[in-house]
Scaffold this active site. Structure first.
Site: not given
Ligand code: GLY
Length: 363
Positions: A121, A143, A185, A225, A235, A239, A243, A246, A250, A262
């Site tokens: 957990r 993430k 990025e 960031k 998010e 947040r 993206n 993206h 993607h 990527h």
């Molecule tokens: N890579 C986008 C984020 O971390 O929200």
């Protein structure tokens, strides 16, 4: 010299150590020296190239056993690899007070982060990104995810690391192509919310990628960031701006079936997001042209027919975009821009118009 950036998340807050000597600087950091034992989950290739660099920092704290190797490449972000890694962690008899050291690029960080989140957990994870892309983005913010046949990063959780160690020594062996891809990025951060930063990047031209400039640029991108993650960890709102590029990216990455890195997909996605914003009359044409010109200058291809994996199908791309996890209420959600440094969330992209746009772009 090592920079320290704080990710301000209260009791889940942590430091990012950044620079040529970050691993050494981390040796006495409480997040590293505090854990009872460490399990190394590392990219197999990184381990081959950097075993002594890694051994150096782990001299002091106890190692739980031999490193658990994560296979290279996006295919490792699967249930099968996750199950295998969790089994190996159980074999090491790790306890909750121990910590996982995730050493590698975005794939390793995502998989190891998820394994740490699930193991009994939840146990601590220290992210040690070894690619520019992972340093600039994926190692920070918590993430974690694996992929599914339906799309990338669809199964995962938020699990903040207890420390991020971005040591530039790893970049010495990073292929030029990956270095350039990771730079996308950094550019993304400027395009979302910092026009001055974009102008500094433009001024540094191709030199932005050299070690001397890179640390300052990375520091700016990570600090940017950090502000967004601190304000919206899960998010619920802003947040999602991270993206930018993206949703298009993607779709391209999945369609290219492994031919496109990527960061390369994100670079093309950034150019598409600005072009689409200009097409809708939301962003000046000259900003969109400037974004494309700068990405190309940085060695990142932005025209769809020039990308590895081309030719692309507009219908297939749109289909991928319809399945993006940011969508809600059946509408395609895109991050667009009013201009350089001024991104916003556009909730109701028109599928038919988007299809026509993509058809124009693939020729
Ligand atoms: N890579 C986008 C984020 O971390 O929200």
């Amino acid at each position: 010299m090592t920079d320290r950036i704080r990710i301000d998340l209260g009791e889940r807050g942590y430091d990012v150590l950044l620079g040529p000597g970050a691993l050494r600087a981390a040796r006495h950091h409480p997040a590293l020296s505090g854990a009872r034992r460490h399990a190394v989950l590392a990219d197999a290739n990184v381990l081959r190239l950097h075993r002594s660099r890694v051994a150096d920092v782990l001299d002091g704290p106890g190692l739980a056993g031999p490193p658990i190797e994560i296979p290279e490449g996006e295919r490792a972000k699967s249930f099968a690899t996750l199950e295998q890694v969790l089994g190996q962690m159980l074999d090491l008899e790790l306890e909750r007070g121990d910590a996982v050291l995730a050493i590698g690029g975005g794939v390793t960080g995502d998989l190891a982060g998820l394994a740490a989140a699930l193991y009994k957990r939840g146990m601590d994870v220290i992210q040690v990104p070894t690619t520019l892309l992972a340093m600039a983005d994926s190692s920070v913010g918590g993430k974690t995810a694996i992929n599914m046949p339906q799309g990338k990063n669809l199964i995962g959780t938020f699990h903040q690391p207890s420390l991020v160690i971005a040591d530039f020594g790893f970049l010495d062996t990073l292929p030029e192509r990956e270095r350039q891809a990771g730079f996308a990025e950094i550019v993304k951060a400027a395009l979302i919310g910092d026009r001055d930063f974009f102008e500094r990047l433009e001024k540094s031209g191709r030199d932005g990628l050299t070690a001397a400039q890179l640390q300052a640029h990375l520091k700016t991108a990570i600090t940017f960031k950090a502000g967004i993650v601190a304000a919206d960890e899960r998010e619920a709102g802003q947040r999602a701006l991270l993206n930018l590029g993206h949703t298009f990216g993607h779709a391209l990455e999945s369609e290219a079936g492994g031919a496109l890195l990527h960061g390369e997909a994100v670079a093309a996605g950034l150019a598409l997001a600005f072009d689409y914003s200009a097409r809708l009359g939301l962003c000046p044409e000259k900003d969109a042209a400037r974004v494309r010109a700068y990405l190309e200058l940085a060695g990142l291809r932005t025209r769809l027919p020039d990308l590895p994996g081309a030719p692309f199908s507009a219908t297939a791309m749109l289909d991928r975009m319809r399945h993006d996890k940011k969508n809600s209420g059946g509408h395609i959600r895109l991050v667009l821009a009013h201009g350089i440094g001024n991104a916003f969330i556009h909730d109701q992209a028109d599928a038919a118009d988007l299809l026509n746009f993509l058809k124009d772009q693939i020729q």
